[in-house]
Design a protein around this motif. Structure first.
Motif, PDB file in Angstrom:
ATOM      1  N   LYS A  15       0.795  -1.215   0.000  1.00 36.16           N
ATOM      2  CA  LYS A  15       0.000   0.000   0.000  1.00 36.16           C
ATOM      3  C   LYS A  15       0.836   1.277   0.000  1.00 36.16           C
ATOM      4  CE  LYS A  15      -3.715   1.360   2.876  1.00 36.16           C
ATOM      5  NZ  LYS A  15      -4.527   1.183   4.064  1.00 36.16           N
ATOM      6  N   THR A  16       1.980   1.212   0.685  1.00 40.89           N
ATOM      7  CA  THR A  16       2.775   2.426   0.862  1.00 40.89           C
ATOM      8  C   THR A  16       3.893   2.555  -0.177  1.00 40.89           C
ATOM      9  OG1 THR A  16       4.363   1.313   2.307  1.00 40.89           O
ATOM     10  CG2 THR A  16       2.430   2.311   3.356  1.00 40.89           C
ATOM     11  N   ARG A  17       4.085   1.514  -0.983  1.00 40.90           N
ATOM     12  CA  ARG A  17       5.226   1.501  -1.906  1.00 40.90           C
ATOM     13  C   ARG A  17       4.850   1.980  -3.294  1.00 40.90           C
ATOM     14  NH1 ARG A  17      10.292   0.835   0.375  1.00 40.90           N
ATOM     15  NH2 ARG A  17      10.084  -0.551   2.153  1.00 40.90           N
ATOM     16  N   LYS A  18       5.876   2.477  -4.005  1.00 42.75           N
ATOM     17  CA  LYS A  18       5.674   2.807  -5.420  1.00 42.75           C
ATOM     18  C   LYS A  18       6.624   1.903  -6.218  1.00 42.75           C
ATOM     19  CE  LYS A  18       4.490   5.348  -9.044  1.00 42.75           C
ATOM     20  NZ  LYS A  18       3.916   4.248  -9.830  1.00 42.75           N
ATOM     21  N   TYR A  19       6.042   1.023  -7.018  1.00 39.37           N
ATOM     22  CA  TYR A  19       6.859   0.148  -7.860  1.00 39.37           C
ATOM     23  C   TYR A  19       6.753   0.633  -9.302  1.00 39.37           C
ATOM     24  CZ  TYR A  19       5.790  -2.887  -3.847  1.00 39.37           C
ATOM     25  OH  TYR A  19       5.613  -3.394  -2.592  1.00 39.37           O
ATOM     26  N   ASN A  20       7.863   0.592 -10.031  1.00 41.60           N
ATOM     27  CA  ASN A  20       7.728   0.861 -11.464  1.00 41.60           C
ATOM     28  C   ASN A  20       8.246  -0.285 -12.328  1.00 41.60           C
ATOM     29  OD1 ASN A  20      10.475   1.370 -11.095  1.00 41.60           O
ATOM     30  ND2 ASN A  20      10.519   3.014 -12.594  1.00 41.60           N
ATOM     31  N   LEU A  21       8.762  -1.330 -11.680  1.00 33.68           N
ATOM     32  CA  LEU A  21       9.288  -2.472 -12.418  1.00 33.68           C
ATOM     33  C   LEU A  21       8.846  -3.775 -11.754  1.00 33.68           C
ATOM     34  CD1 LEU A  21      11.289  -3.913 -14.383  1.00 33.68           C
ATOM     35  CD2 LEU A  21      13.110  -3.385 -12.766  1.00 33.68           C
ATOM     36  N   ALA A  22       8.247  -4.649 -12.558  1.00 34.98           N
ATOM     37  CA  ALA A  22       7.896  -5.977 -12.065  1.00 34.98           C
ATOM     38  C   ALA A  22       8.788  -7.001 -12.767  1.00 34.98           C
ATOM     39  CB  ALA A  22       6.420  -6.275 -12.350  1.00 34.98           C
ATOM     40  N   VAL A  23       9.139  -8.046 -12.036  1.00 37.51           N
ATOM     41  CA  VAL A  23       9.970  -9.125 -12.576  1.00 37.51           C
ATOM     42  C   VAL A  23       9.152 -10.410 -12.490  1.00 37.51           C
ATOM     43  CG1 VAL A  23      12.088 -10.467 -12.269  1.00 37.51           C
ATOM     44  CG2 VAL A  23      12.094  -7.995 -11.794  1.00 37.51           C
ATOM     45  N   LEU A  24       9.028 -11.076 -13.640  1.00 39.96           N
ATOM     46  CA  LEU A  24       8.272 -12.329 -13.669  1.00 39.96           C
ATOM     47  C   LEU A  24       9.213 -13.479 -14.042  1.00 39.96           C
ATOM     48  CD1 LEU A  24       5.477 -13.754 -13.521  1.00 39.96           C
ATOM     49  CD2 LEU A  24       5.277 -13.374 -15.998  1.00 39.96           C
ATOM     50  N   PRO A  25       9.661 -14.243 -13.046  1.00 42.09           N
ATOM     51  CA  PRO A  25      10.510 -15.396 -13.363  1.00 42.09           C
ATOM     52  C   PRO A  25       9.649 -16.487 -14.007  1.00 42.09           C
ATOM     53  CG  PRO A  25      10.626 -14.783 -11.012  1.00 42.09           C
ATOM     54  CD  PRO A  25       9.431 -14.115 -11.589  1.00 42.09           C
ATOM     55  N   TRP A  26      10.232 -17.146 -15.017  1.00 47.15           N
ATOM     56  CA  TRP A  26       9.428 -18.142 -15.742  1.00 47.15           C
ATOM     57  C   TRP A  26      10.285 -19.388 -16.025  1.00 47.15           C
ATOM     58  CZ3 TRP A  26       4.831 -15.982 -18.672  1.00 47.15           C
ATOM     59  CH2 TRP A  26       3.944 -17.015 -19.046  1.00 47.15           C
ATOM     60  N   GLY A  27       9.879 -20.507 -15.471  1.00 49.49           N
ATOM     61  CA  GLY A  27      10.654 -21.737 -15.602  1.00 49.49           C
ATOM     62  C   GLY A  27       9.939 -22.815 -16.386  1.00 49.49           C
ATOM     63  N   ALA A  28      10.012 -24.031 -15.879  1.00 52.32           N
ATOM     64  CA  ALA A  28       9.408 -25.203 -16.516  1.00 52.32           C
ATOM     65  C   ALA A  28       9.448 -26.341 -15.508  1.00 52.32           C
ATOM     66  CB  ALA A  28      10.179 -25.585 -17.776  1.00 52.32           C
ATOM     67  N   THR A  29       8.621 -27.337 -15.743  1.00 55.03           N
ATOM     68  CA  THR A  29       8.665 -28.546 -14.912  1.00 55.03           C
ATOM     69  C   THR A  29       8.934 -29.707 -15.847  1.00 55.03           C
ATOM     70  OG1 THR A  29       7.102 -27.559 -13.356  1.00 55.03           O
ATOM     71  CG2 THR A  29       7.368 -29.958 -13.266  1.00 55.03           C
ATOM     72  N   GLU A  30      10.167 -30.216 -15.811  1.00 54.06           N
ATOM     73  CA  GLU A  30      10.567 -31.211 -16.804  1.00 54.06           C
ATOM     74  C   GLU A  30      11.739 -32.046 -16.298  1.00 54.06           C
ATOM     75  OE1 GLU A  30      12.436 -29.483 -20.242  1.00 54.06           O
ATOM     76  OE2 GLU A  30      13.429 -27.945 -19.057  1.00 54.06           O
ATOM     77  N   ALA A  31      11.904 -33.226 -16.907  1.00 54.42           N
ATOM     78  CA  ALA A  31      13.012 -34.114 -16.547  1.00 54.42           C
ATOM     79  C   ALA A  31      14.338 -33.427 -16.847  1.00 54.42           C
ATOM     80  CB  ALA A  31      12.896 -35.409 -17.331  1.00 54.42           C
ATOM     81  N   HIS A  32      15.307 -33.583 -15.924  1.00 55.69           N
ATOM     82  CA  HIS A  32      16.655 -33.017 -16.077  1.00 55.69           C
ATOM     83  C   HIS A  32      17.671 -34.133 -15.839  1.00 55.69           C
ATOM     84  CE1 HIS A  32      15.052 -28.906 -16.069  1.00 55.69           C
ATOM     85  NE2 HIS A  32      16.264 -28.470 -16.331  1.00 55.69           N
ATOM     86  N   ASN A  33      17.946 -34.910 -16.905  1.00 53.35           N
ATOM     87  CA  ASN A  33      18.806 -36.087 -16.778  1.00 53.35           C
ATOM     88  C   ASN A  33      18.243 -36.941 -15.623  1.00 53.35           C
ATOM     89  OD1 ASN A  33      21.066 -37.921 -16.616  1.00 53.35           O
ATOM     90  ND2 ASN A  33      22.419 -36.364 -17.454  1.00 53.35           N
ATOM     91  N   TYR A  34      19.008 -37.856 -15.075  1.00 50.74           N
ATOM     92  CA  TYR A  34      18.492 -38.696 -13.981  1.00 50.74           C
ATOM     93  C   TYR A  34      18.672 -38.056 -12.619  1.00 50.74           C
ATOM     94  CZ  TYR A  34      18.651 -42.439 -17.467  1.00 50.74           C
ATOM     95  OH  TYR A  34      18.453 -43.195 -18.582  1.00 50.74           O
ATOM     96  N   PRO A 155      29.682 -26.147 -20.358  1.00 52.96           N
ATOM     97  CA  PRO A 155      28.457 -25.740 -19.633  1.00 52.96           C
ATOM     98  C   PRO A 155      27.245 -26.649 -19.873  1.00 52.96           C
ATOM     99  CG  PRO A 155      29.471 -23.860 -20.754  1.00 52.96           C
ATOM    100  CD  PRO A 155      30.227 -25.059 -21.197  1.00 52.96           C
ATOM    101  N   GLY A 156      27.000 -27.015 -21.152  1.00 51.55           N
ATOM    102  CA  GLY A 156      25.834 -27.854 -21.460  1.00 51.55           C
ATOM    103  C   GLY A 156      24.571 -27.034 -21.618  1.00 51.55           C
ATOM    104  N   ASP A 157      23.588 -27.614 -22.313  1.00 52.63           N
ATOM    105  CA  ASP A 157      22.313 -26.932 -22.583  1.00 52.63           C
ATOM    106  C   ASP A 157      21.263 -27.252 -21.531  1.00 52.63           C
ATOM    107  OD1 ASP A 157      22.895 -25.639 -24.857  1.00 52.63           O
ATOM    108  OD2 ASP A 157      21.708 -26.899 -26.209  1.00 52.63           O
ATOM    109  N   HIS A 158      21.296 -28.478 -21.042  1.00 54.23           N
ATOM    110  CA  HIS A 158      20.174 -28.945 -20.226  1.00 54.23           C
ATOM    111  C   HIS A 158      20.669 -30.032 -19.265  1.00 54.23           C
ATOM    112  CE1 HIS A 158      15.997 -29.890 -19.318  1.00 54.23           C
ATOM    113  NE2 HIS A 158      16.282 -31.161 -19.491  1.00 54.23           N
ATOM    114  N   ALA A 159      20.672 -29.691 -17.968  1.00 53.76           N
ATOM    115  CA  ALA A 159      21.111 -30.638 -16.922  1.00 53.76           C
ATOM    116  C   ALA A 159      22.598 -30.987 -17.054  1.00 53.76           C
ATOM    117  CB  ALA A 159      20.257 -31.899 -16.924  1.00 53.76           C
TER     118      ALA A 159
END
Ligand SMILES: [Zn+2]
Length: 253
Positions: A15-34, A155-159
């Motif tokens: 109520k008392t704050r002024k925000y001008n930027l929102a951050v929306l983290p966005w992931g996934a739910t999926e298998a990552h190697n074993y 580094p790898g792409d996935h897991a």
């Protein structure tokens, strides 16, 4: 209670704050190697969003981190059990609703902090701008903010080594011993254009990799994860601070 994390803060504070930027983290739910949890992308997104927002908040930036969206585009993994695909059209519908809320309350900047390679928001950002021209929407793949090759052997792409190192640092109890992991060997496309990268298509995941991983996790360590996550968070925080300091009509030079 972190005042820059919406899920933890309260109406008395908001109520008392002024925000001008929102951050929306966005992931996934999926298998990552074993060896890595299905929520790997979400765990990384939660961590990196919170840490980078903390740095920006402490520098005086009025930003707020929205809850991480746990469902990503997994159209190429429909045959892997419980990869929870959310179609791009559903993602756009979700964004429309969220940007409507931000627009209503005068928050005119949104950064989608993406943590999953199958998510792509570029065309959605274009469509959102037609409906909400006052709100500047952009997306960032958090894992491209700093140089992976300085820290990781492969580094790898996935897991692979990068993601495994990150989860070893953030949530070590959720990582199986690396003796349980597959090698993350992946096949490439045969046609030259696709191999060279100037033709794009989605990959049929189970034809590409046996263990669902793309990238070898063998050289992962929590120490590498800690360094990489912090470097990434610092870089992302710098972006938040700079973006929030500018009016939307001042973004060009
Ligand atoms: Zn991942």
């Amino acid at each position: 209670m972190r005042p820059y994390i919406l899920a933890e803060t309260n109406w008395k504070e908001v109520k008392t704050r002024k925000y001008n930027l929102a951050v929306l983290p966005w992931g996934a739910t999926e298998a990552h190697n074993y060896h890595l949890p299905y929520a790997t992308d979400n765990i990384q997104c939660d961590y990196i969003a919170a840490r980078s927002a903390e740095i920006a908040w402490n520098a005086g930036t009025g930003l707020i981190v929205l809850p991480t969206v746990p469902f990503g585009v997994n159209t190429g993994q429909m045959d892997v059990p419980l990869c929870l695909n959310m179609n791009p059209s559903t993602q756009l519908a979700l964004l429309m609703d969220l940007v409507e809320v931000l627009n209503t309350h005068g928050i005119d900047k949104l950064v989608i902090l993406n943590g999953h390679g199958g998510n792509s928001f570029k065309s959605m950002i274009r469509e959102l701008s037609v409906h909400y021209p006052e709100v500047f929407v952009c997306s960032a793949n958090w894992y491209q903010a700093s140089d992976q090759t300085k820290i990781f052997h492969e580094p790898g792409d996935h897991a692979g080594e990068m993601e495994t190192s990150c989860i070893m640092h953030i949530a070590p109890d959720l990582v199986l011993d690396l003796s349980q992991a597959g090698p993350g060997a992946a096949k490439r496309f045969k046609p030259a254009g696709l191999k060279q990268g100037w033709v794009t298509a989605q990959r049929a995941w189970t034809l590409v990799t046996e263990d669902t991983g793309v990238g070898n996790p063998a050289k992962a360590s929590p120490e590498k994860g800690a360094v990489y996550l912090e470097e990434s968070a610092q870089e992302i925080a710098r972006f938040f601070i700079e973006l929030a300091s500018l009016d939307n009509h001042e973004l060009y030079e």
